[in-house]
Structure formats: C-alpha cells, structure tokens
Design a protein around this motif. Structure first.
Motif, PDB file in Angstrom:
ATOM      1  N   CYS A   1      38.428 -28.326 -11.525  1.00 62.20           N
ATOM      2  CA  CYS A   1      39.592 -27.457 -11.689  1.00 62.20           C
ATOM      3  C   CYS A   1      40.886 -28.123 -11.215  1.00 62.20           C
ATOM      4  O   CYS A   1      41.891 -27.446 -10.973  1.00 62.20           O
ATOM      5  CB  CYS A   1      39.381 -26.142 -10.944  1.00 62.20           C
ATOM      6  SG  CYS A   1      37.978 -25.185 -11.588  1.00 62.20           S
ATOM      7  N   GLY A   2      40.839 -29.453 -11.044  1.00 58.15           N
ATOM      8  CA  GLY A   2      42.035 -30.169 -10.616  1.00 58.15           C
ATOM      9  C   GLY A   2      42.299 -30.091  -9.134  1.00 58.15           C
ATOM     10  O   GLY A   2      43.408 -30.386  -8.679  1.00 58.15           O
ATOM     11  N   GLY A   3      41.286 -29.670  -8.356  1.00 57.66           N
ATOM     12  CA  GLY A   3      41.468 -29.511  -6.920  1.00 57.66           C
ATOM     13  C   GLY A   3      41.710 -28.051  -6.576  1.00 57.66           C
ATOM     14  O   GLY A   3      42.151 -27.256  -7.411  1.00 57.66           O
ATOM     15  N   LYS A   4      41.434 -27.710  -5.349  1.00 60.37           N
ATOM     16  CA  LYS A   4      41.508 -26.309  -4.905  1.00 60.37           C
ATOM     17  C   LYS A   4      42.894 -25.710  -5.119  1.00 60.37           C
ATOM     18  O   LYS A   4      43.041 -24.606  -5.638  1.00 60.37           O
ATOM     19  CB  LYS A   4      41.116 -26.249  -3.428  1.00 60.37           C
ATOM     20  CG  LYS A   4      40.865 -24.854  -2.897  1.00 60.37           C
ATOM     21  CD  LYS A   4      40.281 -24.925  -1.490  1.00 60.37           C
ATOM     22  CE  LYS A   4      39.977 -23.521  -0.958  1.00 60.37           C
ATOM     23  NZ  LYS A   4      39.335 -23.580   0.376  1.00 60.37           N
ATOM     24  N   SER A   5      43.927 -26.444  -4.737  1.00 60.60           N
ATOM     25  CA  SER A   5      45.293 -25.912  -4.797  1.00 60.60           C
ATOM     26  C   SER A   5      45.804 -25.766  -6.223  1.00 60.60           C
ATOM     27  O   SER A   5      46.681 -24.935  -6.488  1.00 60.60           O
ATOM     28  CB  SER A   5      46.234 -26.804  -3.993  1.00 60.60           C
ATOM     29  OG  SER A   5      46.221 -28.130  -4.505  1.00 60.60           O
ATOM     30  N   ALA A   6      45.282 -26.571  -7.151  1.00 61.43           N
ATOM     31  CA  ALA A   6      45.756 -26.528  -8.535  1.00 61.43           C
ATOM     32  C   ALA A   6      44.873 -25.677  -9.433  1.00 61.43           C
ATOM     33  O   ALA A   6      45.136 -25.562 -10.630  1.00 61.43           O
ATOM     34  CB  ALA A   6      45.839 -27.952  -9.091  1.00 61.43           C
ATOM     35  N   SER A   7      43.838 -25.070  -8.873  1.00 62.93           N
ATOM     36  CA  SER A   7      42.862 -24.359  -9.704  1.00 62.93           C
ATOM     37  C   SER A   7      43.414 -23.120 -10.389  1.00 62.93           C
ATOM     38  O   SER A   7      42.828 -22.633 -11.354  1.00 62.93           O
ATOM     39  CB  SER A   7      41.627 -23.987  -8.870  1.00 62.93           C
ATOM     40  OG  SER A   7      41.972 -23.150  -7.781  1.00 62.93           O
ATOM     41  N   ASN A   8      44.547 -22.603  -9.917  1.00 64.23           N
ATOM     42  CA  ASN A   8      45.121 -21.419 -10.577  1.00 64.23           C
ATOM     43  C   ASN A   8      45.662 -21.740 -11.971  1.00 64.23           C
ATOM     44  O   ASN A   8      46.034 -20.845 -12.722  1.00 64.23           O
ATOM     45  CB  ASN A   8      46.213 -20.772  -9.714  1.00 64.23           C
ATOM     46  CG  ASN A   8      47.351 -21.724  -9.406  1.00 64.23           C
ATOM     47  OD1 ASN A   8      47.278 -22.925  -9.720  1.00 64.23           O
ATOM     48  ND2 ASN A   8      48.404 -21.211  -8.805  1.00 64.23           N
ATOM     49  N   GLU A   9      45.708 -23.036 -12.310  1.00 62.13           N
ATOM     50  CA  GLU A   9      46.133 -23.428 -13.654  1.00 62.13           C
ATOM     51  C   GLU A   9      45.002 -23.286 -14.665  1.00 62.13           C
ATOM     52  O   GLU A   9      45.212 -23.414 -15.869  1.00 62.13           O
ATOM     53  CB  GLU A   9      46.641 -24.871 -13.643  1.00 62.13           C
ATOM     54  CG  GLU A   9      47.907 -25.049 -12.793  1.00 62.13           C
ATOM     55  CD  GLU A   9      48.366 -26.493 -12.745  1.00 62.13           C
ATOM     56  OE1 GLU A   9      47.835 -27.315 -13.528  1.00 62.13           O
ATOM     57  OE2 GLU A   9      49.252 -26.793 -11.928  1.00 62.13           O
TER      58      GLU A   9
END
Length: 378
Positions: free
Chosen positions: A101-109
């Motif tokens: 998911c692109g990493g935890k912090s970027a997963s909202n994308e």
C-alpha cells in the motif's frame, strides 16, 4: 660485543619459535580429541502423530484441558484439533508484502484493496485474477491494489513445492501473504484474523476492502462506481445477507458445529464469506473486537460476531451473489454476460469463465436488448 648481542637475539628467536610450534601442535591435538567426542543432546522422543500436531500449531502449546469437555472423544478429528488450538493466534509470516500500500502513512491513497483468500495450490485462479478483475491499476481514477491470503499445505511433500511456487509468485508480483499454519476450512477464521492484523500494520488507510474467495467474479468497475458515493470513515459491511440461522448439528456436514464449540442455537446476522465489501472504519472495528471473541470455525459467522459486539449491522446488496444467479428459464444461457454486467460480484466461477466473462462485460458492442431479470439461487 655486537656479535654477542646478535647471538643472544638469535637464541631467543629460536626459543620463541619452538614454544609457538609446541602450542600449535597441542591445540590441534585438543581440537581433534574434541571433534571425536560424541555431542550430547537432549533426548526427546515424539510419536509421529504428536510431531505432526506440534508442526500444525507452529509452536503454540496444546490446550489439553479441552479434552475433558463432555463428548470430546466422539468429535471428528478436525474439531478436536480446533478445540485444542483455538487459542492460537500468533503465527509467523512466511511471505509478506510490506510495501503493498506504499507504506503505512501513504496507504490512504489506496481506494480499494482486494484481499483474496487463496489456498497454496490454486495457482491458476490467482493467475487469471491478476489478468482480470484483480489487475492493479486505476479504475476510473481509483487506485486498486491486490493481495492473496494463504497458509500452508497439509501435505508435507506437496507443501515444500508449493512454498517454492508462492515464493516465485511473491517475487514476481509482490501480492502474496503467507502464514505458517495449515490452510484448511476451519482455519479460514484464523486467516481472516491475521489479515486484519496485517491490515492494521501495513495498510490501515485503505479506504475500502473487498474480502472474498479466489473463485468469485468481481466487476471491479461497478464496485468502484458503487463505493464512490460512500465515505471510508462510516460503517459499511455489505454482501449477501444471511439471517435467522444457527449452527448445523449434523456431523456429516462441512459446516458442522457441535455444542462443544458453541451451545448457542443461533448466529448473529452475517454476510456470506464468498465476497464482502467493508469500509476502513468497519475493518478497524472488526479488528478491535476480534481480541475479545474466541475464534470460531466458520469465518463469515465470526465476522458477524465481531460486528454484533461492535454494535454494527451487516447489510445486503442485490449486486453481490455468493450463491450465484439463476435465470427465469432453463432455455436461457445462465452464462450470458448480460446477467452479470450490472452486478458487483458473483460466486462461483472457474478460471476460464472469469477470463471469458471479464472480456465479455467490457465489450462495447454487447447488446442485451430487453433488460434481463436476475434471481438469487435458493
């Protein structure tokens, strides 16, 4: 005088050399003696059946007190094992996809995460899903990601090769999550729990999650269109709703759940596990409640239990058919793409049907004429 000093130095060098040579020879002798001595190891003798059980629980200790439950000895072996190891929830990951998911912090994308339950040997199903409804790209501007959830084979010889297969798939596509537990029907709930644990750690921001089997057909375009009007931080849990049912007490059934597992004669409302859509909010709620509820052998019922404890209610969606569709007449072709063009998900499809249907519903020249009626299979 100088000659005397040189002679003394020469004698010292010879002496030091002899001492060093003796030291080396003695060390070699000691090593040889040590290597020739037997190595003492603890003697642990396990019967073949016990060895298999220890491997099955992946170092989780067996709960022997379960065997004192009334009627335990008459239960089928798989239910006995479930009761012995029901408390086991911690299993190591064999394969992971930490950057899915692109990493935890970027997963909202990630707008939609497709989490697909797949046994190790189902390579053909995974291959077709990657080519069709599980392809990772932008669907009408929505970022869709895919992950397969798997355990290990119960066949020890087969498992060795299937682990190699999944490793190759993981290295090629980066879409495999595999844990070190046996991939069996009664372990689907464990797989569900471990997926939610992974979701919290690696992809907590994913807006929506489709959770389903690898033999379903999903119209990803329709799913994205449906979810566009919804908010990820609101409750959403939809599928084919099942209500007013309880445990099957017939021992010959795949879904047999004896009173030793649950004394209740009713299940909470739940959605068929073939395919479910949930929001980020609901996925977090399920994870939080799962620690308070003992594992249950039927995975979709377990999700219903978690929802009930969280005070949430599952809902039905007519576009999600976990028991397939039936047509109004036996003269009509039930595989006609016009029956599937408007749906979100249908269970069950074999691999070649997925590919054929995926191409058919996207055909711009598909002419369905009069709108066809759909019926839920009974």
């Amino acid at each position: 005088m100088r000659r005397s000093i040189i002679k003394v130095e020469s004698l010292l060098l010879v002496f030091v050399g002899l001492v060093g040579l003796l030291f080396i020879l003695q060390g070699s002798k000691d090593r040889e003696e040590t290597e020739n001595q037997p190595v003492l190891t603890p003697r642990v003798t396990l019967e073949p059946a016990e060895r298999k059980k220890l491997e099955w629980v992946s170092h989780c200790k067996r709960n022997s007190s379960a065997e004192s439950i009334e009627g335990f000895s008459k239960l089928p072996a798989h239910i006995q094992n479930f009761l012995r190891y029901r408390h086991c929830r911690s299993f190591p990951k064999i394969l992971n996809a930490p950057k899915k998911c692109g990493g935890k912090s970027a997963s909202n994308e990630v707008f939609l995460l497709l989490a697909i339950k797949s046994s190790p040997g189902n390579y053909e199903r995974r291959a077709i899903i990657r080519q069709t409804w599980g392809e990772e790209h932008q669907y009408n501007g929505a970022n869709v990601k895919r992950i397969f959830l798997s355990g290990t084979s119960t066949n020890e010889k087969e498992d060795k090769h299937l682990r190699q297969l999944l490793k190759i798939e993981s290295e090629t596509y980066g879409d495999i999550l595999q844990w070190d537990f046996h991939d069996t029907f009664f372990n689907l709930t464990l797989k569900q729990f471990l997926f939610h644990q992974w979701l919290e750690g690696y992809c907590p921001g994913a807006n929506f999650i489709f959770n389903g089997d690898d033999d379903v057909f999903v119209n990803t375009f329709n799913v994205v269109t449906y979810l566009r009007g919804l908010k990820a931080d609101n409750h959403l849990f939809v599928g084919q709703l099942i209500a007013n049912v309880g445990p099957i007490r017939e021992s010959g059934s795949k879904y047999y759940v004896p009173v030793q597992v649950t004394s209740s004669n009713s299940y909470p409302m739940y959605c068929g596990g073939g395919g479910i859509l949930m929001s980020r909010y609901t996925a977090h709620a399920i994870y939080n409640q799962s620690f308070e509820i003992p594992l249950f052998p039927i995975d979709d019922v377990y999700l219903g239990m978690c929802l009930a404890k969280a005070g949430l209610v599952p809902a039905s969606h007519m576009g999600m058919r976990t028991v397939g569709v039936r047509v109004p007449s036996i003269k009509l072709d039930s595989f006609n793409p016009c029956y599937y063009r408007e749906l979100l998900m249908v269970h069950r499809f074999v691999p070649y049907q997925m590919l054929v249907m995926w191409k058919a519903i996207q055909d711009p020249h598909l002419d369905c004429g009069q709108k066809l009626s759909l019926y839920i299979d009974k």
